[in-house]
Enzyme design. Structure first.
Site, short mmCIF file in Angstrom:
data_model
loop_
_atom_site.label_atom_id
_atom_site.label_comp_id
_atom_site.label_asym_id
_atom_site.label_seq_id
_atom_site.Cartn_x
_atom_site.Cartn_y
_atom_site.Cartn_z
N LYS A 97 0.77 -1.23 -0.05
CA LYS A 97 0.14 0.12 -0.09
C LYS A 97 0.78 1.29 0.07
CE LYS A 97 -2.34 0.12 3.74
NZ LYS A 97 -1.93 1.23 4.54
N ARG A 99 -9.48 3.45 10.32
CA ARG A 99 -9.46 2.06 10.35
C ARG A 99 -10.51 1.22 11.25
NH1 ARG A 99 -3.48 1.34 11.97
NH2 ARG A 99 -2.48 1.28 9.84
N ARG A 104 12.06 -10.88 4.71
CA ARG A 104 12.82 -9.74 4.88
C ARG A 104 14.10 -10.07 5.82
NH1 ARG A 104 8.76 -4.83 5.49
NH2 ARG A 104 8.63 -5.58 7.55
N ARG A 110 13.79 -9.26 11.88
CA ARG A 110 13.26 -8.63 12.93
C ARG A 110 12.09 -9.38 13.74
NH1 ARG A 110 11.61 -3.54 9.30
NH2 ARG A 110 13.53 -2.35 9.29
N ARG A 141 -0.62 -10.05 13.27
CA ARG A 141 -1.02 -8.76 12.99
C ARG A 141 -1.98 -8.78 11.87
NH1 ARG A 141 4.88 -7.53 11.46
NH2 ARG A 141 4.16 -6.00 9.88
#
Ligand SMILES: [Zn+2]
Length: 212
Positions: free
Chosen positions: A13, A88, A122, A155, A166
């Site tokens: 996004k 949201r 990542r 991370r 999440r």
């Protein structure tokens, strides 16, 4: 054109918002940036935000709405804007409709498995902060930073379990919002799984359909 971009973490996004902002000449407004900017400028609202963030709390709706409202009154918003990360929830969306009615809501749809692939791949250099991806942007030597030669790490936020948590929280929070905008006939769902240019093409198509 007044637009809201919705999408789960890892949906791309942010990339699409910058592309659309440049090509359409509309400001890209993210609530994260608004908070940081208000804190930096030490405005009245900024001081409140700083205090709340220092306590590790979430910025409450009324403060976020006040910041968004202030930003949407700036001169560069005359021909529209792209809101990213807000609203949201339905109460936030209702508040936004009262300030400035939205013309189009774009929902970037990406399946959980692809998001997991994107985010769990990542790797970050603990020393210089450069970000890599094992599949799409690998370092020259596996596990080693190209720039400074230090080891790469994952991370804690990018571990599979954290991402699944999440994503579930995002879906639970935004499903009612998507339905709410759907009832008003102003939402377009876009397949966000392709390259940025592919996704932009789909977005441009949706924009044209919405105009006609
Ligand atoms: Zn490095």
């Amino acid at each position: 054109m007044k637009m809201v971009f919705l999408g789960p973490p890892g949906a791309g996004k942010g990339t699409l918002s910058s592309l659309a902002s440049k090509r359409l000449g509309l400001p890209h407004i993210s609530t994260g940036d608004l908070f940081r900017e208000a804190v930096r400028r030490e405005t009245e609202l900024g001081k409140k935000v700083k205090g709340i963030m220092a306590e590790g709390k979430l910025v409450p709706d009324e403060l976020t709405i006040a910041l968004v409202s202030e930003r949407l009154a700036a001169p560069d918003t005359a021909s529209g804007w792209i809101l990213d990360g807000f609203p949201r929830t339905i109460p936030q969306a209702e508040a936004l409709q009262a300030i400035e009615p939205v013309d189009l809501v774009v929902d970037f749809d990406v399946g959980d498995e692809l998001i997991l692939m994107r985010l769990t791949g990542r790797r970050v250099c603990g020393s210089c902060g450069k970000i890599y991806h094992v599949a799409t942007m690998p370092p020259k030597v596996e596990g080693v930073c190209d720039v400074c030669g230090k080891p790469l790490t994952t991370r804690p936020d990018d571990r599979e379990e954290a991402i699944r948590t999440r994503l579930a929280a995002y879906r639970e929070q935004t499903q009612p919002l998507i339905a709410w905008y759907g009832e008003q006939g102003i939402i377009e769902s876009i397949d966000g799984s392709g390259s940025p240019e592919t996704v932009y093409g789909l977005f441009a198509g949706a924009l044209a359909r919405h105009h006609s």
